[in-house]
Design a protein around this motif. Structure first.
Motif, PDB file in Angstrom:
ATOM      1  N   LEU A 112      22.857  23.385  52.084  1.00 44.95           N
ATOM      2  CA  LEU A 112      21.905  22.871  53.029  1.00 44.95           C
ATOM      3  C   LEU A 112      22.412  22.769  54.562  1.00 44.95           C
ATOM      4  N   ARG A 113      23.731  22.360  54.600  1.00 42.66           N
ATOM      5  CA  ARG A 113      24.179  22.454  55.847  1.00 42.66           C
ATOM      6  C   ARG A 113      24.197  23.691  56.417  1.00 42.66           C
ATOM      7  N   ALA A 114      24.568  24.634  55.798  1.00 38.60           N
ATOM      8  CA  ALA A 114      24.524  26.184  56.323  1.00 38.60           C
ATOM      9  C   ALA A 114      22.950  26.542  56.684  1.00 38.60           C
ATOM     10  N   ALA A 115      22.246  26.128  55.894  1.00 42.18           N
ATOM     11  CA  ALA A 115      20.711  26.194  55.948  1.00 42.18           C
ATOM     12  C   ALA A 115      20.288  25.730  57.463  1.00 42.18           C
ATOM     13  N   LEU A 116      20.693  24.365  57.379  1.00 43.71           N
ATOM     14  CA  LEU A 116      20.314  23.756  58.939  1.00 43.71           C
ATOM     15  C   LEU A 116      20.976  24.451  60.069  1.00 43.71           C
ATOM     16  N   ASP A 117      22.203  24.715  59.881  1.00 48.82           N
ATOM     17  CA  ASP A 117      22.783  25.277  61.152  1.00 48.82           C
ATOM     18  C   ASP A 117      22.299  26.757  61.272  1.00 48.82           C
ATOM     19  N   GLY A 118      21.684  27.418  60.419  1.00 52.63           N
ATOM     20  CA  GLY A 118      21.063  28.543  60.739  1.00 52.63           C
ATOM     21  C   GLY A 118      19.922  28.476  61.461  1.00 52.63           C
ATOM     22  N   VAL A 119      18.979  27.464  60.880  1.00 55.03           N
ATOM     23  CA  VAL A 119      17.735  27.374  61.618  1.00 55.03           C
ATOM     24  C   VAL A 119      17.981  26.689  62.949  1.00 55.03           C
ATOM     25  N   SER A 137      17.333  18.007  59.194  1.00 61.22           N
ATOM     26  CA  SER A 137      18.152  17.356  59.522  1.00 61.22           C
ATOM     27  C   SER A 137      18.666  15.957  58.855  1.00 61.22           C
ATOM     28  N   PRO A 138      17.910  15.104  58.908  1.00 58.87           N
ATOM     29  CA  PRO A 138      18.257  13.708  58.096  1.00 58.87           C
ATOM     30  C   PRO A 138      18.410  13.930  56.735  1.00 58.87           C
ATOM     31  N   ALA A 139      17.629  15.008  56.062  1.00 55.96           N
ATOM     32  CA  ALA A 139      17.766  15.261  54.667  1.00 55.96           C
ATOM     33  C   ALA A 139      19.248  15.603  54.387  1.00 55.96           C
ATOM     34  N   VAL A 140      19.582  16.776  55.186  1.00 54.50           N
ATOM     35  CA  VAL A 140      21.146  17.180  55.081  1.00 54.50           C
ATOM     36  C   VAL A 140      22.164  15.928  55.244  1.00 54.50           C
ATOM     37  N   GLU A 141      21.873  15.068  56.196  1.00 52.16           N
ATOM     38  CA  GLU A 141      22.787  14.147  56.387  1.00 52.16           C
ATOM     39  C   GLU A 141      22.846  12.889  55.365  1.00 52.16           C
ATOM     40  N   ALA A 142      21.451  12.696  54.697  1.00 52.36           N
ATOM     41  CA  ALA A 142      21.586  11.762  53.772  1.00 52.36           C
ATOM     42  C   ALA A 142      22.176  12.275  52.296  1.00 52.36           C
ATOM     43  N   ALA A 164      13.807  13.187  54.327  1.00 50.48           N
ATOM     44  CA  ALA A 164      13.092  14.301  54.726  1.00 50.48           C
ATOM     45  C   ALA A 164      11.657  13.949  55.160  1.00 50.48           C
ATOM     46  N   GLU A 165      11.295  13.260  54.084  1.00 54.61           N
ATOM     47  CA  GLU A 165       9.799  12.440  54.151  1.00 54.61           C
ATOM     48  C   GLU A 165       9.839  11.377  55.538  1.00 54.61           C
ATOM     49  N   GLU A 166      10.761  10.807  55.509  1.00 54.22           N
ATOM     50  CA  GLU A 166      10.697   9.742  56.850  1.00 54.22           C
ATOM     51  C   GLU A 166      10.608  10.634  58.067  1.00 54.22           C
ATOM     52  N   GLY A 167      11.561  11.701  58.129  1.00 54.91           N
ATOM     53  CA  GLY A 167      11.632  12.663  59.361  1.00 54.91           C
ATOM     54  C   GLY A 167      10.337  13.395  59.604  1.00 54.91           C
ATOM     55  N   ARG A 168       9.612  13.742  58.600  1.00 59.61           N
ATOM     56  CA  ARG A 168       8.433  14.450  58.589  1.00 59.61           C
ATOM     57  C   ARG A 168       7.424  13.475  59.249  1.00 59.61           C
ATOM     58  N   GLU A 169       7.400  12.315  58.780  1.00 60.25           N
ATOM     59  CA  GLU A 169       6.531  11.359  59.258  1.00 60.25           C
ATOM     60  C   GLU A 169       6.651  10.764  60.739  1.00 60.25           C
ATOM     61  N   ALA A 170       7.976  10.933  61.028  1.00 62.23           N
ATOM     62  CA  ALA A 170       8.413  10.635  62.444  1.00 62.23           C
ATOM     63  C   ALA A 170       8.058  11.619  63.325  1.00 62.23           C
ATOM     64  N   ALA A 196       8.163  20.693  59.291  1.00 62.28           N
ATOM     65  CA  ALA A 196       8.563  19.488  59.049  1.00 62.28           C
ATOM     66  C   ALA A 196       8.144  19.129  57.516  1.00 62.28           C
ATOM     67  N   THR A 197       6.703  19.587  57.307  1.00 62.73           N
ATOM     68  CA  THR A 197       5.978  19.381  56.111  1.00 62.73           C
ATOM     69  C   THR A 197       6.511  20.307  55.021  1.00 62.73           C
ATOM     70  N   SER A 198       6.465  21.366  55.017  1.00 66.11           N
ATOM     71  CA  SER A 198       6.845  22.523  54.235  1.00 66.11           C
ATOM     72  C   SER A 198       8.450  22.405  53.832  1.00 66.11           C
ATOM     73  N   VAL A 199       9.418  21.888  54.883  1.00 68.87           N
ATOM     74  CA  VAL A 199      10.780  21.881  54.461  1.00 68.87           C
ATOM     75  C   VAL A 199      10.754  20.642  53.594  1.00 68.87           C
TER      76      VAL A 199
END
Length: 211
Positions: A112-119, A137-142, A164-170, A196-199
């Motif tokens: 998932l870190r690789a996925a994030l870096d790619g995006v 990003s916050p999901a990967v960090e968590a 991820a949910e918190e990031g989506r709401e943010a 952010a919702t679909s991810v």
């Protein structure tokens, strides 16, 4: 609960993601209609339906093959920005998985870190730009923090989903700085970002199936 996942589990993850996208297709489209081209739900549903068809027909033998087929199918079937972004994410996961037959919690975090870096590389977005990055990003960090703390994969994925949910709401009060929504300027504030919702569904599917 197992702390390793095999090819079959990863295929089940992709199937569950496809199911969630299909179930929430209308919601994703409505979110995108407010700040985008009103096609995120339709595009993602079409792409994930195609992915499920491919995975059923080709029966990938390794984790890397699951991600490669998923990424290539999304690139070829999903329009707009979502196809290249999600396609890049899965192709980066494929490269990171290498020849592994099974993946443990640390491996999942690396994927998932690789996925994030790619995006990030593909979309040139950063946290706060009101994009899928704000959930991913916050999901990967968590996830990384939980795995490093010695938590089992199930708990680590649950932490990733909450982040991820918190990031989506943010994203709701944010003013978009990337993508189609950025054309609206201040008018983009007050709307939840569809990417952010679909991810978040992607992470939720992982928590449901991989744990």
């Amino acid at each position: 609960m197992a702390d390793t996942v095999d090819t079959a589990a990863l295929v089940a993850w992709i199937h569950e993601f496809a199911r969630l996208v299909g179930e929430h297709k209308q919601m994703l489209t409505e979110l995108d209609s407010a700040i985008g081209d009103a096609d995120h739900g339709v595009n993602m549903d079409r792409g994930m339906t195609a992915v499920v068809t491919v995975l059923r027909a080709e029966s990938p033998g390794r984790p890397s093959e699951v991600f490669k087929r998923t990424g290539m199918t999304l690139v070829s079937t999903v329009g707009g920005a979502s196809g290249p972004l999600y396609g890049t994410a899965f192709l980066r996961m494929s490269s990171t998985a290498g020849d592994a037959e099974e993946l443990d919690g640390a491996d999942v975090a690396k994927l998932l870190r690789a996925a994030l870096d790619g995006v990030v590389a593909r979309g040139k977005a950063a946290p706060g730009d009101k994009t899928m990055i704000d959930a991913l990003s916050p999901a990967v960090e968590a996830l990384e923090a939980a795995i490093e703390a010695g938590q089992p994969l199930a708990a680590a994925l649950d932490a990733a989903v909450r982040a991820a949910e918190e990031g989506r709401e943010a994203t709701i009060p944010m003013v978009a700085r990337k993508g189609r929504a950025s054309y609206l300027g201040e008018r983009s504030a007050g709307h939840q970002d569809p990417g952010a919702t679909s991810v978040t569904f992607l992470l939720a599917a992982a928590a449901t199936v991989l744990a």
